[in-house]
Design an enzyme around this catalytic site. Sequence first.
Site, PDB file in Angstrom:
ATOM      1  N   SER A  96       0.968  -1.063   0.427  1.00 48.50           N
ATOM      2  CA  SER A  96       0.079   0.239  -0.221  1.00 48.50           C
ATOM      3  C   SER A  96       0.260   1.243  -0.139  1.00 48.50           C
ATOM      4  O   SER A  96       1.944   0.711   0.285  1.00 48.50           O
ATOM      5  CB  SER A  96      -0.903   0.156   1.381  1.00 48.50           C
ATOM      6  OG  SER A  96       0.318   0.081   2.181  1.00 48.50           O
ATOM      7  N   LYS A  97       0.335   2.313  -0.460  1.00 50.59           N
ATOM      8  CA  LYS A  97       0.908   3.960   0.044  1.00 50.59           C
ATOM      9  C   LYS A  97       1.781   3.848   1.053  1.00 50.59           C
ATOM     10  O   LYS A  97       3.298   4.764   1.369  1.00 50.59           O
ATOM     11  CB  LYS A  97       0.213   5.264   0.476  1.00 50.59           C
ATOM     12  CG  LYS A  97      -0.687   4.976  -1.526  1.00 50.59           C
ATOM     13  CD  LYS A  97      -1.627   6.309  -1.167  1.00 50.59           C
ATOM     14  CE  LYS A  97      -2.259   6.432  -3.076  1.00 50.59           C
ATOM     15  NZ  LYS A  97      -3.567   6.391  -2.358  1.00 50.59           N
TER      16      LYS A  97
END
Length: 494
Positions: free
Chosen positions: A254-255
Amino acid sequence: MSVRVRYAPSPTGLQHIGGVRTALFNYFFARANKGSFILRIEDTDRERSTNESIQDLYDTLNWLGIEWDEGPVVGGEYGPYIQSERSRLYAQYADQLIADGKAYRCFCTPERLDALREEQEKTKSKEKGYDRHCRNLSEEEIAHNLAQNMPYVVRLKVPTEGKTSFEDVLMGTITRKNKDVNPDPVLLKSDGFPTYHLANVIDDHLMGITHIMRAQEWIPSGPLHILLYEAFGWTPPLYCHLPMVMGKDGQKLSKRHGSTAVRDFREKGYLPEALMNYVSMVGWSYDDKREFFSKEEFCELFSLEKINKAPGIFDYKKLEWYNGIYIREKRDEELAALLLPYLKEAGFVGSQVSEQESSFFLSIMPLIKERLKVLSDVIPLTRFLYQEVAVEDVQEFVPKKQSLGDTAVALARAYEILKAHAGEAVEILEEQLVEVSKELGLKVNGVFMPIRVAVTGSQVSPPLFDSIRALGWEKALQRIEDGVKMLEGEVDDE
Ligand code: GLU
Ligand code: ZN
């Protein structure tokens, strides 16, 4: 029966590493089996779908060189391939399920459903979700509600007993008790638009999809989809849920781990062939050893059996490593053409590049090729050739464990030598500079580093004498002289 597979993203964000890997696997599988790769846009979530996401999808696939045989833009026999253009069809199929007693209209108001949810939470009830209130409305009630134009959704009648199973190529048989399946999920919303489940199943069937390769997070929807196939009397495709892509910490990528949008990688200067190669190796391997595959080779060699069952780890450093290798494989001309946009963006050259500028740029490819991890590295590496250097802090000249005074003396001595012997053979110049370092009792770097900083403005640069030659001796000497002044000024102040 020929293979037909699809990539069916929801256009609610930028294409990311995980999504693109799903696209690649489907594409390779289609090519390896002489089948068809279909692109379908699942924009049933009207609020979150954006045109920007759709454009990003096209741009990303085009950049990677993944061409779709059927889908938006190119068309095909089973179109349209954008779900929002197929709404009428889903409503018809929902009606058919109602007529067959497999689905029903639910007239519950949002207020009732909210109250139900609150009640369930308050009493910590084991019953979760919809209470099937409208499942057994009488014909009269239904007719009455319809006559009143009461809004309704269509829900699937999930059997309350028995169980549902499906085969997954990687995971084996997956079975779920029907009483644990979401009680009567919505198929058609009150605005007449389908939910993901209904549209996905109908389209996979109508488009003749033979294999579904998608992220493992869709496994929980599997039983529901199977129940839908059964309700329609259709045979489901084969499933192959793909193991997740994780960050190095074992959490879903994820980010938090860094950029995951392919667009960001493209802008930084990752090459499509490097990204394709590495991303495909996250979760697939040919034989444990081989690391390099071209698109054509993937298209020939890909098979489902070689998808790893364990989650794949996405390692940013490894991608960078692949990228460096692919960069170094480029011919100078090719590389220069790829780098040029970055030079323009940095303002090192104008939008019209003269012949002289481009042949100069070509001539420095050998200096930087080895040092590029991503294409945008060209900006810091060549800045000194296009702009005046500005060393802001005099300490930048000073190597670790060396005094400012020694550094000032070293650079002044180096300046005299280089000025006297400008343009002579590199070996001779180097020898003399090494001599200086010995005399002053410094490491070799203690002399070279300040020169490098003076000429290039940075402690990392292409090889020193190549850099000086590319810049031109005159300018280089001027910068070294400026450096000497800056250092001596600082020494005087102390
Ligand atoms: N639209 C779904 C997604 O965005 C597709 C799931 C599937 O492939 O069935 O991931
Ligand atoms: Zn209801």
